[in-house]
Design an enzyme around this catalytic site. Sequence first.
Site, mmCIF file in Angstrom:
data_model
loop_
_atom_site.group_PDB
_atom_site.id
_atom_site.type_symbol
_atom_site.label_atom_id
_atom_site.label_comp_id
_atom_site.label_asym_id
_atom_site.label_seq_id
_atom_site.Cartn_x
_atom_site.Cartn_y
_atom_site.Cartn_z
ATOM 1 N N ALA A 15 -22.656 -38.880 32.972
ATOM 2 C CA ALA A 15 -23.523 -39.123 34.072
ATOM 3 C C ALA A 15 -25.118 -38.499 33.601
ATOM 4 C CB ALA A 15 -23.034 -38.440 35.524
ATOM 5 N N CYS A 16 -25.957 -39.370 34.340
ATOM 6 C CA CYS A 16 -27.237 -38.923 34.491
ATOM 7 C C CYS A 16 -27.438 -37.482 34.653
ATOM 8 C CB CYS A 16 -28.121 -39.438 35.406
ATOM 9 S SG CYS A 16 -29.736 -39.097 35.824
ATOM 10 N N PRO A 17 -28.224 -36.709 33.699
ATOM 11 C CA PRO A 17 -29.264 -37.365 32.712
ATOM 12 C C PRO A 17 -28.784 -37.259 31.421
ATOM 13 C CG PRO A 17 -29.862 -35.196 33.183
ATOM 14 C CD PRO A 17 -28.514 -35.356 33.945
ATOM 15 N N MET A 18 -27.407 -37.151 31.301
ATOM 16 C CA MET A 18 -26.963 -36.708 29.794
ATOM 17 C C MET A 18 -27.151 -38.049 28.729
ATOM 18 S SD MET A 18 -26.129 -33.918 30.245
ATOM 19 C CE MET A 18 -25.625 -33.555 28.511
#
Lengths: 190, 132
Positions: A15-18
């Site tokens: 998931a964001c920000p990965m």
Amino acid sequence: MNIQVDEILDAKGLACPMPIVKTKKAMTNLEAGQVIEVQATDKGSTTDMKAWAESTGHQYLGTVEEAGVLTHYLRKASDAETKQETKHEDVEQLLDLQSKIEAGENLTILDVREPAEFAFGHIPNAINIPLGDLEERMKELDKDNELHVICRTGNRSDLAAQKLTEKGFPNVKNVIPGMSTWEGPTDKNN
Amino acid sequence: MANTKVAIIAANGSLFDAYKVFNVATAAAASDAEVGIFFTFEGLNLIHKEAHKNLPLPEGKEHFEEGFKQANVPSIEELVGIAQELNIKIIACQMTMDVMNLEKEAFIDGIEVGGAASFIEYAKDANITLSF
């Protein structure tokens, strides 16, 4: 679409920000000009990749969506590309090239961008030989033809035009600026 | 964004607050911005050695726990590690530490301890200033 890349990053399930953080990390290990493929399932990753490329100066090439997986293609920019330093004297304006194509002239257009860039949009019937492969694949080209060399912004095509002239191609034109502002028809895939 | 400076104040200590702070901060740093965060009052929980690993959901929002798992969001511990790796500047508020009787050793490694003036000095030429 079969696209040749230098590096593949698996960011699926993250998931964001990965996806952005992982892309940033992977990008530092690439050489300028190399292309990375980022596989993600985060639905926001397409807009994020575009924005991230905008912020960092790298080039966002495009995204392919298949079976819930978003595959993004990005190309690492080099410092030289942001500097305009044209040396090949015989240049041709992009709009002039477009008029010739529209008038039905039979032209030899050499696109020296990476295959991944080429795959996401090129002038119909253009030949793709990336700048890095030009030296060894030059023999595929006919010296009798006038060559219209194009890339994204006119820098790689400038280097290619110089190289071709040096190797005895008598009629080489560097098309400027390049595909970044091309408004004529394009083909996708190879 | 290489010449962009981001200044963030983290003043709250729930899990929601932690995600707001660290998501924006790591995204900015990954986009080549210079990022600094001033942790004050309950915000100090977000960098406390133990507390940041087990932050509470806001009251009445406990049912979101399942959603966090399903969306596979990174843990705060993981995001803190990324923040450190991306050289995000972390300033812990001296005054709050004094009030809560906390020493620098109680926090994650690599932090600076400073007062409001330290943050103001950092933030005076920031392009983006955020408060969470």
